[in-house]
Design an enzyme around this catalytic site. Sequence first.
Site, PDB file in Angstrom:
ATOM      1  N   TYR A  33       0.838  -1.195   0.000  1.00  0.00           N
ATOM      2  CA  TYR A  33       0.000   0.000   0.000  1.00  0.00           C
ATOM      3  C   TYR A  33       0.870   1.240   0.000  1.00  0.00           C
ATOM      4  CZ  TYR A  33      -4.161  -2.715   1.254  1.00  0.00           C
ATOM      5  OH  TYR A  33      -5.212  -3.594   1.264  1.00  0.00           O
TER       6      TYR A  33
ATOM      7  N   TYR B  75      -0.363  -9.984   0.420  1.00  0.00           N
ATOM      8  CA  TYR B  75       0.699  -9.457   1.292  1.00  0.00           C
ATOM      9  C   TYR B  75       0.613 -10.101   2.673  1.00  0.00           C
ATOM     10  CZ  TYR B  75      -3.061  -6.321   2.902  1.00  0.00           C
ATOM     11  OH  TYR B  75      -4.238  -5.803   3.376  1.00  0.00           O
TER      12      TYR B  75
ATOM     13  N   ARG C 179      -2.747 -12.041   3.449  1.00  0.00           N
ATOM     14  CA  ARG C 179      -4.058 -11.619   2.951  1.00  0.00           C
ATOM     15  C   ARG C 179      -4.184 -12.005   1.478  1.00  0.00           C
ATOM     16  NH1 ARG C 179      -7.635  -8.135   4.234  1.00  0.00           N
ATOM     17  NH2 ARG C 179      -8.859  -9.964   3.772  1.00  0.00           N
TER      18      ARG C 179
ATOM     19  N   HIS D 252      -7.076  -8.388  -2.642  1.00  0.00           N
ATOM     20  CA  HIS D 252      -8.410  -7.813  -2.430  1.00  0.00           C
ATOM     21  C   HIS D 252      -8.402  -6.333  -2.743  1.00  0.00           C
ATOM     22  CE1 HIS D 252      -6.266  -7.236   1.391  1.00  0.00           C
ATOM     23  NE2 HIS D 252      -6.955  -6.125   1.500  1.00  0.00           N
TER      24      HIS D 252
ATOM     25  N   HIS E  49     -10.474  -2.920  -1.437  1.00  0.00           N
ATOM     26  CA  HIS E  49     -11.419  -2.375  -0.457  1.00  0.00           C
ATOM     27  C   HIS E  49     -12.457  -1.524  -1.182  1.00  0.00           C
ATOM     28  CE1 HIS E  49      -8.995  -3.368   3.169  1.00  0.00           C
ATOM     29  NE2 HIS E  49      -7.978  -3.227   2.359  1.00  0.00           N
TER      30      HIS E  49
END
Lengths: 186, 282
Positions: B151, B190, B200, B203, B205
Site C-alpha cells: 500500500y 501481502y 491476505r 483484495h 477495499h
Amino acid sequence: MSELPTPAQTVGPFYGYALPFPGGPQIAPAGHPGTLTVHGRVYDGEGAPVPDALLEIWQPGPDGSRSGAPGSMRRDPATGGHAGRDGVVFTGFGRIATDADGNWAVRTLPPGDLPYLSVCVFARGLLHHLFTRIYLPGPETDGDPLLASLAPERRATLLAAEHGPRTLRFDIRLQGPGETVFLDFP
Amino acid sequence: MTAKRSPRTADPAAGGVEPRHPARQPERQHTGMTPTQQEISAEIAARRAAYLGAGEVRHHPPRDYPPYRGSALRHPREPLVAVHDPEAAELSGPVFGATDVTELDADLTLGHTGEPIGERITVTGRVLDRDGRPVRGQLVEIWQANAAGRYAHQHDRHPAPLDPHFTGTGRCLTDDQGRYRFTTVRPGAYPWPNHTNAWRPAHIHFSLFGTAFTQRLVTQLYFPGDPLLGYDPILQSVTDDAARARLVAAYDHELSVPAWSLGYRWDIVLDGPAATWTEEDR
C-alpha cells in the site's frame, strides 16, 4: 426483499490515504457563529486509544432538511486533488480519522429537528461497522424515547457533555466498562 | 530498508527485518504465543461448524471473531439496541455529486507520469438495494495495494516495492442503472501479523453509500481461484458459505478488452432499511 446482501468487511489499517479528505471534519459553513465543536476519543476494550478508527457523521441540516447536498469532498478537476468544501453548502456529512492519540473532532451546526448526530464507526479489527448517536444537550434529548428505554448508565454513553463554550465531549468505548451503546436498524 | 532482502514472515522473532510499525505488529496476544496457520485454520473450521449447527442464516461477519485477533478488543460485548423509529435520521443519508469526483478518478492507472506495473483489470458491477433497485448517483470509493502487495501508506512496511506510478485509490458515482466501473491493476497478496505465515488474499477495499445511512457498507472484493481465500480469517469471518461467495468477483471474459485488460464483475447489494421515498421526492 429479493436480493441477499453483500457482507461487510473491516476497513483495515490502510484506508488513510483513500477515505479521509480535507475539510472532512468541518461540516459547519466556514466561520458560522453557531458552530458547535464535538470532540472526543475512541477507546478499545483495554481502555487504550484507537489510533486508526474512522468516524462518519450524518445529520439533518439546521433547517431540518434531510436531503443532504453534494460537495463534502469536492475535487479540483484541474489537478485531480481535493478542493475542499465551498464553505457555504451544508452537506450534513463529515468524515474524521482518529489521530495517533485516538482523538477526533468535528465542527457542525445542530440539526434542526432532531437532538442527535448519527455516527458510523469503522476500524481495523472491526469486521462490521457500528452505528451510534451523539445526543446534544437540550429538552428534546431529555424527552427522547430511545434514550428513555435505556438504563441510566447505558443512556449516559450517548450524551455529549458540555466541555467549554459551544464545545461538547463525546468518547466512544468499543468494549468494556462504559461501553458505548451501539444501534441496529433492522 | 536494508539492501539485502530477507524473506519476511509474520513471526516478529524472525531476524533480519527492521522493527515493524504498530499497524503491522501482532495484535496484543492474550495467549502469549503467535498462533500458527494450523491453529487459526482450526479455529476458522470450528466457528464455521458452530454457525452451521446454529441453523440461522447470518449474512454479515460477527464482530467477535477470535481467529481475526484484531477483533478481540474492538467489538462491543453488549447487544446492539434496535431502533424502529420511522423518523430516524439514519433512514436518510449523505449525497454526492459531480463536484465530488473527477473523470480520472475511476482509472487508477492514470494520474501518474507513467503506467503502473501489474496486470491491468477492469472491475465493474451494479450497486443494488435489497429489493433489487439500482442505487443511482451514489459514491463508490476503492483502495488497494499495488501489484506487489504494498500500500502507498507509511504504515505499510512490507518489503515489496512501491510503484511510483500507482497510488491505489479511486472513486466514481454509480450511473442510472447503479453501475460502477474501475480500471486498475490486480493487487498482490501481502503478509500481515495475525499469525505466523499469515497472508491476505488479493483484495480491493470498497466503500459504498445507499440512499440511507443505514445502508452504509465497507467491504472487500476478492478474486476467484485465489489459493489464499481459505486461509484468511478476515474473509472466513463470514461464516455463511453463500454469503462469503458473494465477496468473490467473477471473471467475465466479455468484459476483458482485447489486447488491453482482463474483466471482473462484482455486484453489490446494500443491506439495511431506507426511507420509502422515491427518487422523485429527493
